[in-house]
Design a protein around this motif. Structure first.
Motif, PDB file in Angstrom:
ATOM      1  N   ARG A   1       0.715  -1.251   0.086  1.00  0.00           N
ATOM      2  CA  ARG A   1       0.018  -0.100   0.035  1.00  0.00           C
ATOM      3  C   ARG A   1       0.814   1.236   0.012  1.00  0.00           C
ATOM      4  NH1 ARG A   1      -5.650  -0.398   1.710  1.00  0.00           N
ATOM      5  NH2 ARG A   1      -6.159  -2.411   1.891  1.00  0.00           N
ATOM      6  N   VAL A   2       1.970   0.903   0.704  1.00  0.00           N
ATOM      7  CA  VAL A   2       2.825   2.395   0.790  1.00  0.00           C
ATOM      8  C   VAL A   2       3.773   2.780  -0.588  1.00  0.00           C
ATOM      9  CG1 VAL A   2       5.148   3.274   1.820  1.00  0.00           C
ATOM     10  CG2 VAL A   2       3.444   1.865   3.169  1.00  0.00           C
ATOM     11  N   ALA A   3       3.857   1.505  -1.185  1.00  0.00           N
ATOM     12  CA  ALA A   3       4.431   1.472  -2.881  1.00  0.00           C
ATOM     13  C   ALA A   3       3.426   1.975  -3.648  1.00  0.00           C
ATOM     14  CB  ALA A   3       4.934   0.101  -3.016  1.00  0.00           C
ATOM     15  N   ALA A   4       2.396   1.698  -3.370  1.00  0.00           N
ATOM     16  CA  ALA A   4       1.121   2.217  -4.451  1.00  0.00           C
ATOM     17  C   ALA A   4       0.997   3.824  -4.274  1.00  0.00           C
ATOM     18  CB  ALA A   4      -0.020   1.479  -4.125  1.00  0.00           C
ATOM     19  N   LEU A   5       0.991   4.066  -2.841  1.00  0.00           N
ATOM     20  CA  LEU A   5       0.630   5.546  -2.525  1.00  0.00           C
ATOM     21  C   LEU A   5       1.770   6.512  -3.027  1.00  0.00           C
ATOM     22  CD1 LEU A   5      -0.901   5.169   1.127  1.00  0.00           C
ATOM     23  CD2 LEU A   5      -1.866   6.040  -1.087  1.00  0.00           C
ATOM     24  N   LEU A   6       2.944   5.786  -2.943  1.00  0.00           N
ATOM     25  CA  LEU A   6       4.422   6.627  -3.534  1.00  0.00           C
ATOM     26  C   LEU A   6       4.501   6.330  -4.860  1.00  0.00           C
ATOM     27  CD1 LEU A   6       6.773   5.665  -0.703  1.00  0.00           C
ATOM     28  CD2 LEU A   6       5.340   7.713  -0.952  1.00  0.00           C
ATOM     29  N   GLY A   7       3.820   5.572  -5.712  1.00  0.00           N
ATOM     30  CA  GLY A   7       3.895   5.237  -6.919  1.00  0.00           C
ATOM     31  C   GLY A   7       5.036   4.766  -7.558  1.00  0.00           C
ATOM     32  N   VAL A   8       5.467   3.781  -6.885  1.00  0.00           N
ATOM     33  CA  VAL A   8       6.685   2.930  -7.231  1.00  0.00           C
ATOM     34  C   VAL A   8       6.435   1.254  -7.072  1.00  0.00           C
ATOM     35  CG1 VAL A   8       8.400   4.506  -6.227  1.00  0.00           C
ATOM     36  CG2 VAL A   8       7.501   2.754  -4.749  1.00  0.00           C
ATOM     37  N   ALA A   9       7.153   0.520  -7.734  1.00  0.00           N
ATOM     38  CA  ALA A   9       7.001  -0.737  -7.521  1.00  0.00           C
ATOM     39  C   ALA A   9       7.765  -1.362  -6.516  1.00  0.00           C
ATOM     40  CB  ALA A   9       7.705  -1.434  -8.792  1.00  0.00           C
ATOM     41  N   GLN A  10       7.261  -2.281  -5.608  1.00  0.00           N
ATOM     42  CA  GLN A  10       7.971  -2.809  -4.544  1.00  0.00           C
ATOM     43  C   GLN A  10       8.851  -3.918  -4.762  1.00  0.00           C
ATOM     44  OE1 GLN A  10       5.338  -4.151  -0.879  1.00  0.00           O
ATOM     45  NE2 GLN A  10       6.392  -6.048  -1.222  1.00  0.00           N
ATOM     46  N   VAL A  11      10.025  -3.949  -3.860  1.00  0.00           N
ATOM     47  CA  VAL A  11      10.817  -5.026  -3.884  1.00  0.00           C
ATOM     48  C   VAL A  11      10.806  -5.990  -2.912  1.00  0.00           C
ATOM     49  CG1 VAL A  11      13.457  -5.621  -4.018  1.00  0.00           C
ATOM     50  CG2 VAL A  11      12.513  -3.514  -4.836  1.00  0.00           C
ATOM     51  N   SER A  12      10.355  -7.310  -3.103  1.00  0.00           N
ATOM     52  CA  SER A  12       9.883  -8.220  -1.881  1.00  0.00           C
ATOM     53  C   SER A  12      11.037  -8.945  -1.575  1.00  0.00           C
ATOM     54  CB  SER A  12       8.768  -9.036  -2.348  1.00  0.00           C
ATOM     55  OG  SER A  12       7.745  -7.900  -2.925  1.00  0.00           O
ATOM     56  N   ASP A  13      10.983  -9.475  -0.301  1.00  0.00           N
ATOM     57  CA  ASP A  13      11.993 -10.557   0.147  1.00  0.00           C
ATOM     58  C   ASP A  13      13.258 -10.242  -0.137  1.00  0.00           C
ATOM     59  OD1 ASP A  13      10.277 -12.083   1.628  1.00  0.00           O
ATOM     60  OD2 ASP A  13       9.882 -13.569   0.235  1.00  0.00           O
ATOM     61  N   VAL A  14      13.753  -9.017   0.305  1.00  0.00           N
ATOM     62  CA  VAL A  14      15.054  -8.775   0.088  1.00  0.00           C
ATOM     63  C   VAL A  14      16.010  -9.758   0.863  1.00  0.00           C
ATOM     64  CG1 VAL A  14      16.944  -7.059   0.189  1.00  0.00           C
ATOM     65  CG2 VAL A  14      15.039  -6.410  -0.860  1.00  0.00           C
ATOM     66  N   MET A  15      17.102 -10.442   0.513  1.00  0.00           N
ATOM     67  CA  MET A  15      17.859 -11.273   1.294  1.00  0.00           C
ATOM     68  C   MET A  15      19.295 -10.947   1.177  1.00  0.00           C
ATOM     69  SD  MET A  15      17.772 -14.782  -1.346  1.00  0.00           S
ATOM     70  CE  MET A  15      18.680 -15.800  -0.207  1.00  0.00           C
ATOM     71  N   SER A  16      19.848 -10.089   0.507  1.00  0.00           N
ATOM     72  CA  SER A  16      21.184  -9.481   0.271  1.00  0.00           C
ATOM     73  C   SER A  16      21.253  -8.110  -0.422  1.00  0.00           C
ATOM     74  CB  SER A  16      22.046 -10.185  -0.096  1.00  0.00           C
ATOM     75  OG  SER A  16      22.135 -10.514  -1.711  1.00  0.00           O
ATOM     76  N   VAL A  17      21.898  -7.352   0.070  1.00  0.00           N
ATOM     77  CA  VAL A  17      22.129  -5.960  -0.792  1.00  0.00           C
ATOM     78  C   VAL A  17      23.583  -6.088  -1.715  1.00  0.00           C
ATOM     79  CG1 VAL A  17      22.500  -3.467  -0.331  1.00  0.00           C
ATOM     80  CG2 VAL A  17      20.947  -4.691   0.912  1.00  0.00           C
ATOM     81  N   ASP A  18      23.430  -5.746  -2.682  1.00  0.00           N
ATOM     82  CA  ASP A  18      24.648  -5.599  -3.671  1.00  0.00           C
ATOM     83  C   ASP A  18      25.170  -4.088  -3.823  1.00  0.00           C
ATOM     84  OD1 ASP A  18      24.385  -8.138  -4.229  1.00  0.00           O
ATOM     85  OD2 ASP A  18      23.814  -7.991  -6.077  1.00  0.00           O
ATOM     86  N   ALA A  19      23.999  -3.135  -3.782  1.00  0.00           N
ATOM     87  CA  ALA A  19      24.225  -1.745  -3.729  1.00  0.00           C
ATOM     88  C   ALA A  19      23.188  -1.123  -3.195  1.00  0.00           C
ATOM     89  CB  ALA A  19      24.700  -1.407  -5.266  1.00  0.00           C
TER      90      ALA A  19
END
Length: 314
Positions: free
Chosen positions: A103-121
């Motif tokens: 819902r937050v993503a929709a209100l901000l007009g962005v696509a959500q990234v789900s289930d982040v298991m690691s960060v590359d950058a």
């Protein structure tokens, strides 16, 4: 530089450990700021607990009577407004986070990234797909805010120190919807450790045979101080309530010790224990898929092996 807003998950005036895990994921982005947002009717105790998490810059609070219960329709407009100026909004990939973040993503007009298991950058993440059989790298648009849910089983909880981050109250002019209302919360109560945060978990499957037979799982779990889980087959058969289900459509967990008893090891179940430390399997079928991922396997009748294990433990 990145500025990250982590949405606090809490219940009954206590912070859920998933929040500290989301902070660990935020720290991996190497941001300038990590703030935690607490939304509740009474925020003091929760905010004080959140302020002690290492790496937190500030704790922001929104105290409103409407926030007494975590209704996504009510929380999302406030989070979206509070997110102004932040490059990232993180929430744990729990029932709470999966409810509110889209819902937050929709209100901000962005696509959500789900289930982040690691960060590359700062805008590049890895997440599981195909029931955990493959890992995909996702690159978010750096021109827009990133709204992401954090796979809590893939991250250790950020430590809590003696330092306390400053706590600031936010006053936002946000019209809240009235079409959603809280009726009641039904949840199982247990003196056993919480399934999602326990260091040891004993799970039973269809091989246990019945609701009555499942007592052997409860008894053994209590003997070693473990939480109790179950496969979907055991839940569907009515042996245990669905809040104990481990797997793709249940809880994703990462205990130090996971014991799968009478569980064949369907891929949907294995997805839920992908990040477990040591996996012990007990099954009478030597060809059961669970043995392919188990560190220790015992082939035999669980009703004979469990009492022997209990006796050996003393």
């Amino acid at each position: 530089m990145s500025k990250i807003l982590v949405i606090a998950e809490h219940l009954g005036g206590k912070l859920n450990p998933s929040t500290a895990r989301a902070v660990s994921a935020a720290a991996a982005v190497k941001p300038e700021i990590i703030d935690i947002l607490v939304l509740a009717d009474s925020v003091e105790a929760i905010a004080t607990e959140a302020a002690k998490i290492d790496g937190v810059s500030r704790v922001l609070t929104i105290a409103r009577a409407e926030n007494a219960h975590p209704l996504a329709a009510v929380l999302a407009p406030q989070i979206a407004k509070a997110a102004a100026g932040y490059t990232h909004v993180f929430a744990p990939s729990t029932t709470f986070g999966k409810d509110v973040a889209p819902r937050v993503a929709a209100l901000l007009g962005v696509a959500q990234v789900s289930d982040v298991m690691s960060v590359d950058a700062s805008h590049t993440f890895k997440r599981p797909i195909y029931a955990g059989n493959a890992i995909i790298t996702v690159e978010a648009d750096a021109a827009h805010a990133v709204v992401a849910t954090i796979r809590t089983a893939s991250w250790s909880a950020a430590a809590s120190g003696t330092q306390s981050a400053p706590i600031e109250a936010l006053s936002l002019d946000v019209a809240l919807p009235t079409h959603t209302r809280f009726v009641e919360l039904k949840q199982g109560k247990s003196d056993r450790p919480d399934l999602q945060s326990a260091s040891k978990v004993v799970s039973g499957g269809r091989g246990v045979g019945s609701k009555e037979n499942f007592e052997i799982i409860y008894k053994f779990a209590d003997k070693i101080g473990a939480a109790v889980g179950a496969s979907r087959a055991a839940v569907d058969a009515g042996y245990v309530p669905n809040e104990l289900q481990v797997g793709q459509t249940g809880k994703i967990i990462a205990p130090e010790l996971y014991m799968a008893i009478g569980i064949s090891g369907a891929i949907q179940h294995l997805t839920g224990i992908k990040d477990a430390g040591t996996i012990v399997a007990i099954n009478k079928d030597a060809e059961a898929p669970i043995f392919e991922v188990a560190d220790i396997g015992l082939v035999g009748d669980l009703f004979k092996l469990i009492p022997e294990l209990e006796q050996a433990i003393g």
